[in-house]
Design an enzyme around this catalytic site. Structure first.
Site, PDB file in Angstrom:
ATOM      1  N   LYS A  13       0.158  68.489  22.563  1.00  0.00           N
ATOM      2  CA  LYS A  13      -1.061  68.323  23.352  1.00  0.00           C
ATOM      3  C   LYS A  13      -2.318  68.730  22.584  1.00  0.00           C
ATOM      4  O   LYS A  13      -3.353  68.080  22.694  1.00  0.00           O
ATOM      5  CB  LYS A  13      -0.970  69.160  24.630  1.00  0.00           C
ATOM      6  CG  LYS A  13       0.018  68.666  25.653  1.00  0.00           C
ATOM      7  CD  LYS A  13      -0.124  69.480  26.946  1.00  0.00           C
ATOM      8  CE  LYS A  13       0.112  70.957  26.683  1.00  0.00           C
ATOM      9  NZ  LYS A  13      -0.214  71.801  27.853  1.00  0.00           N
ATOM     10  N   ARG A  88      -1.311  74.917  35.824  1.00  0.00           N
ATOM     11  CA  ARG A  88       0.087  75.064  35.415  1.00  0.00           C
ATOM     12  C   ARG A  88       1.044  74.960  36.600  1.00  0.00           C
ATOM     13  O   ARG A  88       2.244  74.830  36.404  1.00  0.00           O
ATOM     14  CB  ARG A  88       0.307  76.410  34.732  1.00  0.00           C
ATOM     15  CG  ARG A  88      -0.348  76.554  33.365  1.00  0.00           C
ATOM     16  CD  ARG A  88      -0.006  77.878  32.729  1.00  0.00           C
ATOM     17  NE  ARG A  88      -0.681  78.100  31.469  1.00  0.00           N
ATOM     18  CZ  ARG A  88      -0.226  77.687  30.284  1.00  0.00           C
ATOM     19  NH1 ARG A  88       0.920  77.038  30.218  1.00  0.00           N
ATOM     20  NH2 ARG A  88      -0.894  77.937  29.179  1.00  0.00           N
ATOM     21  N   ARG A 123       9.553  74.734  12.142  1.00  0.00           N
ATOM     22  CA  ARG A 123       8.303  75.285  11.624  1.00  0.00           C
ATOM     23  C   ARG A 123       8.560  76.547  10.805  1.00  0.00           C
ATOM     24  O   ARG A 123       9.427  77.346  11.125  1.00  0.00           O
ATOM     25  CB  ARG A 123       7.361  75.636  12.771  1.00  0.00           C
ATOM     26  CG  ARG A 123       6.835  74.459  13.561  1.00  0.00           C
ATOM     27  CD  ARG A 123       6.006  74.951  14.736  1.00  0.00           C
ATOM     28  NE  ARG A 123       5.470  73.866  15.544  1.00  0.00           N
ATOM     29  CZ  ARG A 123       4.841  74.034  16.700  1.00  0.00           C
ATOM     30  NH1 ARG A 123       4.667  75.266  17.167  1.00  0.00           N
ATOM     31  NH2 ARG A 123       4.387  73.004  17.376  1.00  0.00           N
ATOM     32  N   ARG A 156       8.400  82.026  13.354  1.00  0.00           N
ATOM     33  CA  ARG A 156       7.747  82.850  14.368  1.00  0.00           C
ATOM     34  C   ARG A 156       8.674  83.016  15.567  1.00  0.00           C
ATOM     35  O   ARG A 156       9.480  82.136  15.876  1.00  0.00           O
ATOM     36  CB  ARG A 156       6.447  82.196  14.837  1.00  0.00           C
ATOM     37  CG  ARG A 156       5.392  82.032  13.759  1.00  0.00           C
ATOM     38  CD  ARG A 156       4.102  81.503  14.380  1.00  0.00           C
ATOM     39  NE  ARG A 156       4.363  80.325  15.209  1.00  0.00           N
ATOM     40  CZ  ARG A 156       3.500  79.813  16.071  1.00  0.00           C
ATOM     41  NH1 ARG A 156       2.324  80.380  16.223  1.00  0.00           N
ATOM     42  NH2 ARG A 156       3.796  78.734  16.773  1.00  0.00           N
ATOM     43  N   ARG A 167      10.846  78.793  27.334  1.00  0.00           N
ATOM     44  CA  ARG A 167       9.538  78.243  27.691  1.00  0.00           C
ATOM     45  C   ARG A 167       9.684  76.868  28.351  1.00  0.00           C
ATOM     46  O   ARG A 167       8.952  76.539  29.293  1.00  0.00           O
ATOM     47  CB  ARG A 167       8.648  78.133  26.451  1.00  0.00           C
ATOM     48  CG  ARG A 167       8.239  79.489  25.873  1.00  0.00           C
ATOM     49  CD  ARG A 167       7.504  79.332  24.558  1.00  0.00           C
ATOM     50  NE  ARG A 167       6.220  78.657  24.725  1.00  0.00           N
ATOM     51  CZ  ARG A 167       5.525  78.130  23.729  1.00  0.00           C
ATOM     52  NH1 ARG A 167       5.978  78.202  22.494  1.00  0.00           N
ATOM     53  NH2 ARG A 167       4.368  77.549  23.960  1.00  0.00           N
TER      54      ARG A 167
END
Length: 211
Positions: A13, A88, A123, A156, A167
């Site tokens: 996004k 949200r 990542r 991370r 999440r």
């Protein structure tokens, strides 16, 4: 244009918000950024948010909504805006409606959970200089070593598969119902996220041009 961006964490996004902001010359209103700004500037709602933070509590919806309302009243939003990270939940969406904020569209970028886990777990970030890499799309010259400063590349906490899945669970339970909410208002646009960011951008801009 007034736009809400929807999509699971890791759906891209933020990148699309930048493109839309540049194309239509409208600001992106990120919940996290404006809460930090309200805290820094000591606004009425910022001070209320600070009280919750200092007690280690989640900021209540009425305060978040108040901060959003303060931000949308600023002059740079007169020609439109992009909301990224708000609403949200259904109650937040209803509160936005109650404010009299007219939304042109809610754009949902659709990416499968498995693809998001793959994207985010690939990542790597340099622990020294913060340079970012991806094990599929932007590999370092030497595995585990930063090209820029030779620092160590790490995953991370937010990008670890377990964290990503948690999440996503929260997203599906709390935020995904917003798609039906805006569909019922005939304001939902959906775009299938592509492997190449440029291809996703092309689909996003095409969808927005048809509003």
């Amino acid at each position: 244009m007034t736009l809400i961006l929807l999509g699971a964490p890791g759906a891209g996004k933020g990148t699309q918000a930048e493109v839309i902001s540049d194309r239509y010359n409208i600001p992106t209103i990120s919940t996290g950024n404006i809460i930090r700004a309200a805290l820094k500037n000591g606004t009425e709602m910022g001070l209320k948010a600070k009280a919750y933070i200092e007690k280690g509590e989640l900021i209540h919806d009425d305060v978040v909504i108040g901060i959003i309302k303060e931000r949308l009243a600023e002059s740079d939003c007169d020609g439109g805006f992009i909301l990224d990270g708000f609403p949200r939940t259904i109650p937040q969406a209803k509160a936005l409606d109650d404010m009299g904020i007219a939304i042109d569209a809610a754009l949902s970028i659709e990416v499968s959970d498995s693809e998001i886990v793959k994207r985010m777990s690939g990542r790597r970030v340099c622990e020294k200089c913060g340079a970012s890499y991806h094990m599929d799309h932007r590999k370092p010259a030497v595995e585990g070593v930063c090209d820029v400063c030779k620092g160590k590349l790490v995953i991370r906490k937010d990008d670890e598969p377990e964290t990503v899945l948690n999440r996503l669970k929260i997203y599906h339970e709390s935020t995904e119902p917003l798609k039906d909410y805006y569909k019922a208002q005939d304001k939902l646009l959906t775009v299938e996220g592509q492997d190449d960011v440029k291809d996703t951008t092309a689909l996003v801009l095409k969808a927005l041009s048809e509003i």
